[in-house]
Design an enzyme around this catalytic site. Sequence first.
Site, PDB file in Angstrom:
ATOM      1  N   LYS A  81     -15.745  -4.272  12.815  1.00 41.32           N
ATOM      2  CA  LYS A  81     -14.055  -4.290  13.198  1.00 41.32           C
ATOM      3  C   LYS A  81     -14.014  -4.896  14.304  1.00 41.32           C
ATOM      4  CE  LYS A  81     -11.707  -4.176   9.259  1.00 41.32           C
ATOM      5  NZ  LYS A  81     -11.305  -5.601   8.432  1.00 41.32           N
ATOM      6  N   LEU A 136      -6.700  -5.712  13.385  1.00 38.95           N
ATOM      7  CA  LEU A 136      -7.728  -4.480  13.660  1.00 38.95           C
ATOM      8  C   LEU A 136      -8.811  -5.706  14.410  1.00 38.95           C
ATOM      9  CD1 LEU A 136      -8.194  -2.184  15.019  1.00 38.95           C
ATOM     10  CD2 LEU A 136      -9.452  -1.930  12.513  1.00 38.95           C
ATOM     11  N   LYS A 166      12.793 -15.802  -8.992  1.00 43.27           N
ATOM     12  CA  LYS A 166      12.199 -14.223 -10.033  1.00 43.27           C
ATOM     13  C   LYS A 166      11.420 -14.941 -11.227  1.00 43.27           C
ATOM     14  CE  LYS A 166      13.547 -10.553 -12.784  1.00 43.27           C
ATOM     15  NZ  LYS A 166      14.172  -9.858 -13.342  1.00 43.27           N
ATOM     16  N   LYS A 216     -17.134   0.579   9.251  1.00 46.31           N
ATOM     17  CA  LYS A 216     -15.828  -0.608   9.501  1.00 46.31           C
ATOM     18  C   LYS A 216     -15.586  -0.525  11.516  1.00 46.31           C
ATOM     19  CE  LYS A 216     -10.295  -1.205   8.794  1.00 46.31           C
ATOM     20  NZ  LYS A 216      -9.555   0.395   8.017  1.00 46.31           N
ATOM     21  N   ASN A 257       0.933  -0.902  -0.435  1.00 45.18           N
ATOM     22  CA  ASN A 257       0.212  -0.025  -0.203  1.00 45.18           C
ATOM     23  C   ASN A 257       0.539   0.806  -0.138  1.00 45.18           C
ATOM     24  OD1 ASN A 257      -2.421  -1.459  -0.538  1.00 45.18           O
ATOM     25  ND2 ASN A 257      -2.179  -1.445   2.062  1.00 45.18           N
ATOM     26  N   ASP A 272      -4.294  -5.928   2.106  1.00 42.86           N
ATOM     27  CA  ASP A 272      -5.518  -7.045   2.419  1.00 42.86           C
ATOM     28  C   ASP A 272      -5.383  -8.458   2.137  1.00 42.86           C
ATOM     29  OD1 ASP A 272      -7.191  -5.169   3.458  1.00 42.86           O
ATOM     30  OD2 ASP A 272      -7.896  -4.060   1.902  1.00 42.86           O
TER      31      ASP A 272
END
Length: 397
Positions: free
Chosen positions: A341, A306, A286, A337, A208, A276
């Site tokens: 969670k 979380l 590779k 959320k 991310n 995620d």
Amino acid sequence: MLSGKSILLIIGGGIAGYKSLDLIRRLRERGATVTPVLTRAAQQFVTPLSVAALSGQKVYTDLFDLTDEAEMGHIQLSRSADLIVVAPATADLMGKVAGGLADDLASTLLMATDTPVLMAPAMNVRMYLHPAVQRNLAALKSDGVRFTGPNEGDMACGEYGPGRMSEVPEIVAAVENALAAGPLAGKRILVTSGPTHEPIDPVRYIANRSSGAQGTAIARAMSGMGADVVFVTGPADVAPPEGVQVIKVQSAREMLSAVQGALPADAAIFAAAVADWRVKSESGSKIKKVAGALPTLEFEENPDILATVSKLKTGRPGLVVGFAAETDDVIDHATAKRERKGCDWIVANDVSPETGIMGGSENAVTLISAEGAETWPRMGKQDVANRLAHKVAEALG
């Protein structure tokens, strides 16, 4: 500064003991009185004479010294300081305290004290990673012992990895934080930060966009208010703050393991941008480009850190805070959320490219709790962190 503070410095037997001489000097520069204790092994690396010269104090070495016991018994010595610092904290010394053993002056002092203790571990990487040492580390943390380091780096033995004692400025910062009379003094706060890297093959990965700047700012703010901070970070662009325990990870699974190992905590702030998904079958070599053909990647979900911590039945932190980086319907998605969670708060922000927030120096967040949504004005990331730290201090009382 440390003016008027009394520090009992226990120097363990390791090559990193030479750093204790500089540590004494820097603590005294800040106004602290440093009373040294050397283990028998420590005297193989630094001499009582050099330690006495730098500290300006009597050096204690022997549990059964009749003169010392008459002038100041080991019980009184262990309780007369504002803070006990163990640097270097060897595997042997940590193991003794974790196991309740007291067969020399250093271990007896640590067993007999009601003074806060800060340890700076230093040992060979394989020794540090040994299951027995990790068990002892977890036990000491559970007993309330604070830690700084160890860092990852080159060892005197020629190996590389975690086990290198924190540098002297880091230990000094940890001492100052431990003695800070802030609203979070005595609280243990876990903070995650940065991205995670999920490998595709040895040279490619999924990640991310996160610099780690906001998580680093949060850890710095919590530490500045007196908290004992454990900082679990992915491969971030921003260097971690000084004076906190830093645990570096790469993948989401490594981060979950580090988080679980850092518990218990009074509060946990999950600011990391955890990927995620990960590739189901990472290639050991590779993946080669083949003309006219594209590789097929099969994905699977990463653990939800979380949600895992929020839904713990035992050992759940008193306050669990998540982050929601959204590009549309920010408050609606973040509110959903929080409920999904099971965390207490969500810090939501709009990371659409036009905001410049992802990777930038500012942030604009909405704090979502059971009481509703509280939108803050756009401000620097350190200002956001400071405001969040005050909120956490109020919640923890």
